[in-house]
Design an enzyme around this catalytic site. Structure first.
Site, short mmCIF file in Angstrom:
data_model
loop_
_atom_site.label_atom_id
_atom_site.label_comp_id
_atom_site.label_asym_id
_atom_site.label_seq_id
_atom_site.Cartn_x
_atom_site.Cartn_y
_atom_site.Cartn_z
N VAL A 14 0.84 -1.21 0.00
CA VAL A 14 0.00 0.00 0.00
C VAL A 14 0.87 1.26 0.00
O VAL A 14 0.56 2.25 -0.67
CB VAL A 14 -0.97 -0.01 1.21
CG1 VAL A 14 -1.78 1.28 1.26
CG2 VAL A 14 -1.89 -1.23 1.15
N ALA A 33 -6.51 19.69 -3.81
CA ALA A 33 -6.15 19.97 -2.41
C ALA A 33 -5.85 21.45 -2.18
O ALA A 33 -5.96 21.94 -1.05
CB ALA A 33 -4.93 19.14 -2.02
N GLU A 129 -9.92 6.22 6.16
CA GLU A 129 -10.75 5.72 5.06
C GLU A 129 -10.27 4.35 4.58
O GLU A 129 -11.06 3.46 4.26
CB GLU A 129 -10.74 6.72 3.90
CG GLU A 129 -11.62 6.36 2.75
CD GLU A 129 -13.09 6.33 3.14
OE1 GLU A 129 -13.68 7.38 3.39
OE2 GLU A 129 -13.66 5.22 3.18
N VAL A 132 -11.33 0.54 6.15
CA VAL A 132 -12.57 -0.24 5.92
C VAL A 132 -12.85 -0.32 4.43
O VAL A 132 -13.03 0.70 3.76
CB VAL A 132 -13.78 0.40 6.65
CG1 VAL A 132 -15.02 -0.44 6.43
CG2 VAL A 132 -13.50 0.56 8.13
N ILE A 136 -13.17 1.60 -1.35
CA ILE A 136 -14.55 2.10 -1.33
C ILE A 136 -14.63 3.23 -0.29
O ILE A 136 -14.27 3.02 0.86
CB ILE A 136 -15.55 0.98 -0.92
CG1 ILE A 136 -15.40 -0.24 -1.82
CG2 ILE A 136 -16.97 1.50 -0.91
CD1 ILE A 136 -16.27 -1.43 -1.39
N GLY A 187 -2.12 -15.57 -4.05
CA GLY A 187 -1.73 -14.36 -3.33
C GLY A 187 -2.91 -13.58 -2.74
O GLY A 187 -2.74 -12.48 -2.23
N LYS A 205 -13.48 -4.16 10.91
CA LYS A 205 -14.10 -3.16 10.02
C LYS A 205 -15.55 -2.89 10.45
O LYS A 205 -16.00 -1.74 10.46
CB LYS A 205 -14.04 -3.65 8.58
CG LYS A 205 -12.60 -3.80 8.07
CD LYS A 205 -12.53 -4.60 6.77
CE LYS A 205 -11.11 -4.81 6.30
NZ LYS A 205 -10.99 -5.80 5.23
N GLY A 302 -5.50 -4.18 -2.07
CA GLY A 302 -4.64 -3.96 -3.24
C GLY A 302 -3.93 -2.63 -3.14
O GLY A 302 -4.38 -1.71 -2.44
N1 HSE Z 1 -7.19 -9.04 4.13
C1 HSE Z 1 -8.21 -8.13 3.74
C2 HSE Z 1 -9.19 -8.82 2.80
C3 HSE Z 1 -7.71 -6.91 3.02
O1 HSE Z 1 -8.98 -9.98 2.41
O2 HSE Z 1 -10.16 -8.19 2.44
C4 HSE Z 1 -7.24 -5.85 3.95
O3 HSE Z 1 -8.24 -5.44 4.82
#
Ligand code: HSE
Length: 436
Positions: A14, A33, A129, A132, A136, A187, A205, A302
Protein backbone atom coordinates in the site's frame (compact mmCIF):
# COMPACT_ATOMS: atom_id res chain seq x y z
CA UNK A 1 0.72 27.73 -0.38
CA UNK A 2 3.70 25.67 0.68
CA UNK A 3 3.50 21.88 0.17
CA UNK A 4 2.17 19.75 3.00
CA UNK A 5 4.87 17.29 4.05
CA UNK A 6 4.15 13.66 4.64
CA UNK A 7 6.13 10.95 6.42
CA UNK A 8 5.36 7.39 5.37
CA UNK A 9 5.79 4.57 7.88
CA UNK A 10 6.15 1.32 5.94
CA UNK A 11 6.55 1.12 2.18
CA UNK A 12 5.05 -2.28 1.45
CA UNK A 13 2.27 -2.87 -1.07
CA UNK A 14 0.00 0.00 0.00
CA UNK A 15 2.89 2.36 0.78
CA UNK A 16 4.39 1.87 -2.67
CA UNK A 17 0.93 2.29 -4.22
CA UNK A 18 0.47 5.55 -2.34
CA UNK A 19 3.87 6.83 -3.44
CA UNK A 20 3.17 5.96 -7.08
CA UNK A 21 -0.40 7.30 -7.29
CA UNK A 22 0.59 10.55 -5.56
CA UNK A 23 3.36 11.02 -8.08
CA UNK A 24 1.33 9.99 -11.13
CA UNK A 25 -1.68 12.18 -10.30
CA UNK A 26 0.23 14.96 -8.60
CA UNK A 27 -1.18 17.73 -10.75
CA UNK A 28 -4.85 16.73 -10.33
CA UNK A 29 -4.39 16.11 -6.63
CA UNK A 30 -2.79 19.53 -6.13
CA UNK A 31 -5.65 21.20 -8.02
CA UNK A 32 -8.07 19.50 -5.65
CA UNK A 33 -6.15 19.97 -2.41
CA UNK A 34 -5.13 23.56 -3.04
CA UNK A 35 -1.51 22.77 -2.24
CA UNK A 36 0.89 20.03 -3.17
CA UNK A 37 1.27 16.92 -1.05
CA UNK A 38 4.83 15.70 -0.81
CA UNK A 39 6.16 12.49 0.70
CA UNK A 40 9.28 13.90 2.31
CA UNK A 41 10.36 10.93 4.45
CA UNK A 42 9.89 7.18 4.38
CA UNK A 43 10.69 4.83 7.24
CA UNK A 44 11.13 1.15 6.46
CA UNK A 45 13.30 -1.58 7.93
CA UNK A 46 14.33 -2.54 4.39
CA UNK A 47 16.09 0.73 3.60
CA UNK A 48 17.58 -0.48 0.30
CA UNK A 49 14.23 -1.55 -1.08
CA UNK A 50 12.62 1.69 0.14
CA UNK A 51 15.33 3.70 -1.63
CA UNK A 52 14.79 1.77 -4.84
CA UNK A 53 11.02 2.30 -4.67
CA UNK A 54 11.32 6.03 -4.05
CA UNK A 55 14.13 6.68 -6.61
CA UNK A 56 16.01 8.93 -4.21
CA UNK A 57 13.10 11.38 -4.22
CA UNK A 58 12.77 11.50 -0.45
CA UNK A 59 14.74 10.77 2.69
CA UNK A 60 14.66 7.10 3.70
CA UNK A 61 15.34 6.03 7.29
CA UNK A 62 15.01 2.76 9.16
CA UNK A 63 13.87 4.30 12.44
CA UNK A 64 10.22 5.39 12.25
CA UNK A 65 10.71 7.51 15.39
CA UNK A 66 12.74 9.93 13.29
CA UNK A 67 9.68 10.52 11.10
CA UNK A 68 7.07 10.99 13.85
CA UNK A 69 9.32 13.48 15.62
CA UNK A 70 10.63 15.37 12.58
CA UNK A 71 9.64 19.05 12.79
CA UNK A 72 9.02 19.33 9.02
CA UNK A 73 6.51 16.49 8.84
CA UNK A 74 2.84 17.56 8.95
CA UNK A 75 1.14 14.21 8.31
CA UNK A 76 2.24 10.68 9.24
CA UNK A 77 0.87 7.78 7.19
CA UNK A 78 0.96 4.61 9.28
CA UNK A 79 1.07 1.48 7.11
CA UNK A 80 2.95 -0.82 9.48
CA UNK A 81 -0.09 -2.71 10.73
CA UNK A 82 -0.74 -4.53 14.01
CA UNK A 83 -1.18 -2.91 17.38
CA UNK A 84 2.30 -2.96 18.93
CA UNK A 85 4.81 -0.61 17.34
CA UNK A 86 2.09 0.98 15.21
CA UNK A 87 0.19 2.09 18.31
CA UNK A 88 3.28 3.66 19.90
CA UNK A 89 4.16 5.49 16.71
CA UNK A 90 0.63 6.78 16.15
CA UNK A 91 0.43 8.02 19.74
CA UNK A 92 3.85 9.69 19.43
CA UNK A 93 2.88 11.32 16.13
CA UNK A 94 -0.28 12.72 17.74
CA UNK A 95 1.64 13.92 20.79
CA UNK A 96 4.02 15.69 18.40
CA UNK A 97 1.07 17.47 16.76
CA UNK A 98 1.09 15.48 13.50
CA UNK A 99 -2.05 14.46 11.66
CA UNK A 100 -2.24 10.73 11.05
CA UNK A 101 -3.59 8.67 8.16
CA UNK A 102 -3.85 4.94 8.77
CA UNK A 103 -5.17 1.82 7.07
CA UNK A 104 -4.86 -0.06 10.34
CA UNK A 105 -8.32 -1.37 11.25
CA UNK A 106 -6.99 -3.70 13.94
CA UNK A 107 -5.35 -0.80 15.75
CA UNK A 108 -8.43 1.42 15.58
CA UNK A 109 -10.93 -1.33 16.41
CA UNK A 110 -8.99 -2.11 19.59
CA UNK A 111 -7.48 1.23 20.59
CA UNK A 112 -9.52 3.75 18.59
CA UNK A 113 -11.14 5.41 21.62
CA UNK A 114 -7.77 6.24 23.17
CA UNK A 115 -6.30 7.34 19.83
CA UNK A 116 -9.25 9.57 18.87
CA UNK A 117 -9.34 11.13 22.35
CA UNK A 118 -5.63 11.96 22.14
CA UNK A 119 -6.09 13.42 18.63
CA UNK A 120 -9.06 15.48 19.77
CA UNK A 121 -7.07 16.92 22.65
CA UNK A 122 -4.13 17.76 20.41
CA UNK A 123 -6.34 19.22 17.67
CA UNK A 124 -5.09 16.81 15.00
CA UNK A 125 -6.90 14.53 12.58
CA UNK A 126 -6.68 10.73 12.53
CA UNK A 127 -8.10 9.68 9.17
CA UNK A 128 -8.84 6.05 8.32
CA UNK A 129 -10.75 5.72 5.06
CA UNK A 130 -8.39 2.93 3.97
CA UNK A 131 -9.12 0.88 7.09
CA UNK A 132 -12.57 -0.24 5.92
CA UNK A 133 -13.23 -1.79 2.52
CA UNK A 134 -10.01 -0.50 0.92
CA UNK A 135 -10.82 1.73 -2.03
CA UNK A 136 -14.55 2.10 -1.33
CA UNK A 137 -15.15 5.51 0.29
CA UNK A 138 -17.49 4.03 2.89
CA UNK A 139 -16.21 6.07 5.82
CA UNK A 140 -16.84 9.27 3.88
CA UNK A 141 -20.30 8.03 2.87
CA UNK A 142 -21.30 7.08 6.41
CA UNK A 143 -19.77 10.07 8.11
CA UNK A 144 -20.73 12.79 5.64
CA UNK A 145 -22.90 11.65 2.74
CA UNK A 146 -25.50 9.99 4.97
CA UNK A 147 -25.32 12.49 7.80
CA UNK A 148 -29.03 13.36 7.54
CA UNK A 149 -30.05 9.80 8.30
CA UNK A 150 -30.75 7.75 11.32
CA UNK A 151 -28.82 4.72 10.11
CA UNK A 152 -30.75 1.53 10.76
CA UNK A 153 -28.39 -1.18 9.62
CA UNK A 154 -25.25 -1.98 7.67
CA UNK A 155 -24.38 -5.32 6.10
CA UNK A 156 -21.10 -5.64 4.28
CA UNK A 157 -18.90 -8.06 2.41
CA UNK A 158 -15.80 -6.49 3.88
CA UNK A 159 -13.22 -9.22 3.52
CA UNK A 160 -12.08 -10.04 0.01
CA UNK A 161 -10.18 -13.19 0.91
CA UNK A 162 -13.22 -14.93 2.36
CA UNK A 163 -15.48 -13.70 -0.42
CA UNK A 164 -13.04 -15.16 -2.95
CA UNK A 165 -13.05 -18.48 -1.07
CA UNK A 166 -16.86 -18.59 -0.84
CA UNK A 167 -17.24 -17.72 -4.53
CA UNK A 168 -14.86 -20.52 -5.51
CA UNK A 169 -16.57 -23.01 -3.18
CA UNK A 170 -19.92 -22.22 -4.79
CA UNK A 171 -18.70 -22.06 -8.41
CA UNK A 172 -16.58 -25.17 -8.33
CA UNK A 173 -18.26 -27.17 -5.56
CA UNK A 174 -14.90 -27.40 -3.74
CA UNK A 175 -14.39 -27.62 -0.01
CA UNK A 176 -12.93 -24.89 2.16
CA UNK A 177 -9.41 -26.32 2.60
CA UNK A 178 -8.88 -26.84 -1.14
CA UNK A 179 -9.95 -23.30 -2.00
CA UNK A 180 -7.89 -21.77 0.81
CA UNK A 181 -4.75 -23.36 -0.62
CA UNK A 182 -5.65 -21.98 -4.06
CA UNK A 183 -6.26 -18.51 -2.58
CA UNK A 184 -2.82 -18.62 -0.95
CA UNK A 185 -1.20 -19.73 -4.20
CA UNK A 186 -2.82 -16.79 -6.03
CA UNK A 187 -1.73 -14.36 -3.33
CA UNK A 188 -5.28 -13.46 -2.17
CA UNK A 189 -4.85 -15.08 1.23
CA UNK A 190 -1.90 -14.38 3.51
CA UNK A 191 0.48 -17.17 4.49
CA UNK A 192 -1.23 -16.83 7.90
CA UNK A 193 -4.82 -16.17 6.87
CA UNK A 194 -6.28 -16.53 10.39
CA UNK A 195 -7.63 -12.97 10.71
CA UNK A 196 -9.38 -13.25 7.36
CA UNK A 197 -10.88 -16.73 7.55
CA UNK A 198 -11.85 -16.50 11.22
CA UNK A 199 -13.77 -13.26 10.61
CA UNK A 200 -11.48 -11.08 12.75
CA UNK A 201 -10.55 -8.67 9.94
CA UNK A 202 -14.22 -8.22 9.00
CA UNK A 203 -15.09 -7.68 12.67
CA UNK A 204 -12.47 -4.93 12.97
CA UNK A 205 -14.10 -3.16 10.02
CA UNK A 206 -17.67 -3.76 11.24
CA UNK A 207 -16.70 -2.37 14.65
CA UNK A 208 -15.50 0.87 13.06
CA UNK A 209 -18.62 1.17 10.90
CA UNK A 210 -20.88 0.59 13.92
CA UNK A 211 -19.15 3.37 15.85
CA UNK A 212 -19.59 5.83 12.98
CA UNK A 213 -23.12 4.76 12.13
CA UNK A 214 -24.52 4.95 15.64
CA UNK A 215 -22.20 7.35 17.44
CA UNK A 216 -20.93 4.81 19.95
CA UNK A 217 -17.34 4.09 21.10
CA UNK A 218 -15.40 1.43 19.20
CA UNK A 219 -16.00 -1.88 21.00
CA UNK A 220 -14.33 -4.74 19.17
CA UNK A 221 -14.42 -6.93 22.29
CA UNK A 222 -18.23 -7.00 22.11
CA UNK A 223 -18.43 -8.04 18.47
CA UNK A 224 -19.51 -11.60 17.66
CA UNK A 225 -16.77 -13.02 15.43
CA UNK A 226 -17.33 -16.16 13.40
CA UNK A 227 -15.44 -17.07 10.23
CA UNK A 228 -15.96 -19.50 7.38
CA UNK A 229 -13.65 -22.36 8.40
CA UNK A 230 -16.52 -24.62 9.42
CA UNK A 231 -18.68 -23.91 6.41
CA UNK A 232 -19.41 -26.99 4.32
CA UNK A 233 -19.92 -27.17 0.55
CA UNK A 234 -23.18 -29.07 1.29
CA UNK A 235 -24.69 -25.99 2.94
CA UNK A 236 -23.69 -23.75 0.04
CA UNK A 237 -25.53 -26.20 -2.28
CA UNK A 238 -28.66 -26.43 -0.13
CA UNK A 239 -28.75 -22.65 0.25
CA UNK A 240 -28.59 -22.32 -3.52
CA UNK A 241 -31.50 -24.75 -3.96
CA UNK A 242 -33.52 -22.56 -1.60
CA UNK A 243 -32.67 -19.35 -3.53
CA UNK A 244 -29.89 -18.07 -1.26
CA UNK A 245 -26.13 -17.47 -1.35
CA UNK A 246 -23.83 -17.68 1.65
CA UNK A 247 -21.60 -14.66 2.29
CA UNK A 248 -19.43 -13.68 5.23
CA UNK A 249 -21.18 -10.52 6.35
CA UNK A 250 -20.24 -7.85 8.84
CA UNK A 251 -23.58 -6.73 10.23
CA UNK A 252 -24.48 -3.94 12.59
CA UNK A 253 -28.07 -3.05 13.38
CA UNK A 254 -29.94 -0.63 15.57
CA UNK A 255 -32.69 -2.34 17.59
CA UNK A 256 -34.94 -1.01 20.36
CA UNK A 257 -32.81 -2.84 22.97
CA UNK A 258 -29.34 -2.06 21.70
CA UNK A 259 -26.98 -2.57 18.82
CA UNK A 260 -26.19 -5.82 17.08
CA UNK A 261 -22.58 -6.19 15.98
CA UNK A 262 -21.73 -9.50 14.39
CA UNK A 263 -19.67 -11.21 11.71
CA UNK A 264 -20.69 -14.66 10.50
CA UNK A 265 -21.53 -16.62 7.36
CA UNK A 266 -25.00 -15.51 6.31
CA UNK A 267 -27.61 -16.72 3.84
CA UNK A 268 -28.86 -13.84 1.70
CA UNK A 269 -31.39 -13.99 -1.15
CA UNK A 270 -29.57 -14.71 -4.43
CA UNK A 271 -31.60 -11.98 -6.12
CA UNK A 272 -30.07 -9.17 -4.01
CA UNK A 273 -27.34 -7.17 -5.76
CA UNK A 274 -24.95 -7.76 -2.88
CA UNK A 275 -25.39 -11.53 -3.19
CA UNK A 276 -23.78 -11.24 -6.62
CA UNK A 277 -20.58 -9.64 -5.39
CA UNK A 278 -18.05 -12.29 -6.31
CA UNK A 279 -14.34 -12.97 -5.94
CA UNK A 280 -12.21 -10.63 -3.87
CA UNK A 281 -14.56 -7.66 -4.28
CA UNK A 282 -16.15 -5.85 -1.33
CA UNK A 283 -19.60 -4.28 -1.00
CA UNK A 284 -21.39 -2.49 1.80
CA UNK A 285 -25.14 -2.07 2.03
CA UNK A 286 -26.28 0.76 4.30
CA UNK A 287 -29.88 1.43 5.25
CA UNK A 288 -30.76 4.93 6.40
CA UNK A 289 -34.25 6.03 7.42
CA UNK A 290 -34.37 8.85 4.86
CA UNK A 291 -32.36 7.48 1.97
CA UNK A 292 -33.40 3.82 2.21
CA UNK A 293 -30.85 1.26 1.03
CA UNK A 294 -27.59 2.38 -0.58
CA UNK A 295 -24.90 0.04 -1.89
CA UNK A 296 -21.17 0.72 -2.20
CA UNK A 297 -19.03 -1.65 -4.27
CA UNK A 298 -15.36 -1.90 -5.17
CA UNK A 299 -11.95 -3.31 -4.40
CA UNK A 300 -11.37 -3.84 -0.71
CA UNK A 301 -7.63 -4.35 -0.95
CA UNK A 302 -4.64 -3.96 -3.24
CA UNK A 303 -1.94 -1.35 -3.73
CA UNK A 304 -3.71 1.35 -5.70
CA UNK A 305 -7.31 0.87 -4.48
CA UNK A 306 -6.08 1.28 -0.91
CA UNK A 307 -3.77 4.13 -1.95
CA UNK A 308 -6.85 5.83 -3.39
CA UNK A 309 -8.36 5.92 0.12
CA UNK A 310 -5.09 6.95 1.80
CA UNK A 311 -4.64 9.87 -0.61
CA UNK A 312 -8.27 10.98 -0.21
CA UNK A 313 -7.49 11.33 3.50
CA UNK A 314 -4.31 13.28 2.72
CA UNK A 315 -6.30 15.69 0.57
CA UNK A 316 -8.93 16.14 3.30
CA UNK A 317 -6.19 16.94 5.78
CA UNK A 318 -4.42 19.29 3.36
CA UNK A 319 -7.69 21.24 3.04
CA UNK A 320 -8.61 21.16 6.73
CA UNK A 321 -5.25 21.40 8.47
CA UNK A 322 -5.58 25.14 8.97
CA UNK A 323 -9.30 25.03 9.89
CA UNK A 324 -10.48 25.41 13.46
CA UNK A 325 -10.57 21.80 14.82
CA UNK A 326 -14.14 22.44 15.95
CA UNK A 327 -15.18 22.82 12.33
CA UNK A 328 -13.81 19.48 11.18
CA UNK A 329 -15.85 16.33 10.69
CA UNK A 330 -15.62 14.44 14.02
CA UNK A 331 -13.53 11.26 13.94
CA UNK A 332 -16.51 9.04 14.67
CA UNK A 333 -19.05 11.22 12.82
CA UNK A 334 -20.74 12.41 16.03
CA UNK A 335 -19.40 15.19 18.27
CA UNK A 336 -17.22 13.62 21.00
CA UNK A 337 -19.47 15.00 23.76
CA UNK A 338 -22.56 13.58 22.03
CA UNK A 339 -21.53 9.93 21.87
CA UNK A 340 -24.17 7.43 23.01
CA UNK A 341 -23.74 4.59 25.48
CA UNK A 342 -26.22 2.31 23.68
CA UNK A 343 -25.21 -1.23 24.59
CA UNK A 344 -23.97 -3.81 22.11
CA UNK A 345 -26.30 -6.78 22.49
CA UNK A 346 -24.98 -10.23 23.38
CA UNK A 347 -25.61 -12.79 20.62
CA UNK A 348 -28.35 -14.50 22.64
CA UNK A 349 -30.42 -11.29 22.25
CA UNK A 350 -30.11 -10.79 18.50
CA UNK A 351 -33.05 -11.33 16.15
CA UNK A 352 -32.63 -12.90 12.74
CA UNK A 353 -33.77 -15.85 10.63
CA UNK A 354 -32.00 -19.20 10.52
CA UNK A 355 -30.99 -22.02 8.23
CA UNK A 356 -30.95 -25.31 10.13
CA UNK A 357 -29.61 -28.54 8.66
CA UNK A 358 -29.87 -31.83 10.46
CA UNK A 359 -28.96 -35.35 9.49
CA UNK A 360 -31.73 -37.74 10.52
CA UNK A 361 -32.79 -41.35 10.48
CA UNK A 362 -35.45 -41.60 7.79
CA UNK A 363 -38.18 -43.08 9.98
CA UNK A 364 -41.80 -42.22 10.73
CA UNK A 365 -42.23 -39.25 13.05
CA UNK A 366 -38.77 -37.72 12.81
CA UNK A 367 -39.98 -34.59 11.05
CA UNK A 368 -42.96 -34.28 13.39
CA UNK A 369 -40.63 -34.41 16.42
CA UNK A 370 -38.43 -31.64 15.03
CA UNK A 371 -41.30 -29.36 14.01
CA UNK A 372 -42.92 -29.89 17.44
CA UNK A 373 -39.78 -28.64 19.17
CA UNK A 374 -39.67 -25.59 16.91
CA UNK A 375 -43.37 -24.86 17.48
CA UNK A 376 -42.94 -25.28 21.26
CA UNK A 377 -40.04 -22.80 21.04
CA UNK A 378 -42.18 -20.27 19.19
CA UNK A 379 -40.03 -20.61 16.08
CA UNK A 380 -41.95 -20.42 12.84
CA UNK A 381 -40.77 -22.39 9.78
CA UNK A 382 -40.55 -20.46 6.51
CA UNK A 383 -39.33 -23.16 4.09
CA UNK A 384 -38.16 -26.74 4.16
CA UNK A 385 -36.12 -29.15 2.07
CA UNK A 386 -35.94 -32.86 2.61
CA UNK A 387 -33.85 -35.04 0.38
CA UNK A 388 -34.86 -38.54 -0.63
CA UNK A 389 -32.36 -40.87 1.01
CA UNK A 390 -29.86 -42.18 -1.50
CA UNK A 391 -30.39 -45.74 -2.79
CA UNK A 392 -29.85 -48.18 0.09
CA UNK A 393 -29.45 -45.34 2.65
CA UNK A 394 -31.58 -45.02 5.78
CA UNK A 395 -30.48 -41.51 6.70
CA UNK A 396 -31.09 -38.15 5.08
CA UNK A 397 -30.78 -34.40 5.51
CA UNK A 398 -33.57 -32.07 6.53
CA UNK A 399 -33.03 -28.36 5.93
CA UNK A 400 -35.32 -25.72 7.42
CA UNK A 401 -35.44 -21.96 7.11
CA UNK A 402 -37.10 -20.13 9.98
CA UNK A 403 -38.82 -16.78 10.16
CA UNK A 404 -37.19 -14.14 12.36
CA UNK A 405 -36.69 -15.23 15.92
CA UNK A 406 -34.32 -14.71 18.82
CA UNK A 407 -30.96 -16.45 18.91
CA UNK A 408 -31.51 -17.73 22.44
CA UNK A 409 -34.72 -19.53 21.38
CA UNK A 410 -32.82 -21.17 18.53
CA UNK A 411 -29.96 -22.20 20.87
CA UNK A 412 -32.45 -23.92 23.16
CA UNK A 413 -34.36 -25.56 20.28
CA UNK A 414 -31.14 -26.89 18.72
CA UNK A 415 -30.12 -28.46 22.03
CA UNK A 416 -33.49 -30.26 22.17
CA UNK A 417 -33.33 -31.35 18.51
CA UNK A 418 -29.81 -32.72 18.96
CA UNK A 419 -31.05 -34.75 21.92
CA UNK A 420 -33.60 -36.60 19.74
CA UNK A 421 -32.51 -40.18 19.11
CA UNK A 422 -33.47 -39.83 15.44
CA UNK A 423 -31.14 -36.86 14.86
CA UNK A 424 -27.57 -37.87 14.07
CA UNK A 425 -24.73 -35.56 15.06
CA UNK A 426 -25.08 -31.84 15.51
CA UNK A 427 -27.42 -29.38 13.83
CA UNK A 428 -25.77 -26.91 11.43
CA UNK A 429 -27.05 -23.40 12.04
CA UNK A 430 -26.37 -20.49 9.68
CA UNK A 431 -28.01 -17.12 10.17
CA UNK A 432 -30.12 -15.67 7.37
CA UNK A 433 -30.79 -12.04 6.50
CA UNK A 434 -33.36 -10.96 3.91
CA UNK A 435 -31.69 -7.50 3.63
CA UNK A 436 -34.95 -5.93 2.47
N1 HSE B 1 -7.19 -9.04 4.13
C1 HSE B 1 -8.21 -8.13 3.74
C2 HSE B 1 -9.19 -8.82 2.80
C3 HSE B 1 -7.71 -6.91 3.02
O1 HSE B 1 -8.98 -9.98 2.41
O2 HSE B 1 -10.16 -8.19 2.44
C4 HSE B 1 -7.24 -5.85 3.95
O3 HSE B 1 -8.24 -5.44 4.82
Amino acid sequence: MKPIKVGLLGIGTVGAGTFNVLKRNQEEITRRAGRSIEIAMVADLDVERARALTNGECEVVSDANLVVSHPDIDIVIELIGGYGIARDLVMKAIANGKHVVTANKALLALHGNEIFAAAQEKGVIVAFEAAVAGGIPIIKALREGLTANRIQWIAGIINGTTNFILSEMRDKGLDFDTVLKEAQRLGYAEADPTFDIEGVDAAHKATLMAAIAFGIPVQFAKAHVEGITKLEATDIRYAEQLGYRIKLLGITKRTPNGIELRVHPTLIPAKRLIANVEGAMNAVLVHGDAVGATLYYGKGAGAEPTASAVIADLVDIARLATADPGHRVPHLAFQPDAMADTPILPMSEITTSYYLRMHVADILGVLAAVTRILADSNISIDAMLQKEPAEGETQTDIVMLTHQTQEKLVDAAIARIEALPTVIGSVTRIRLEELD
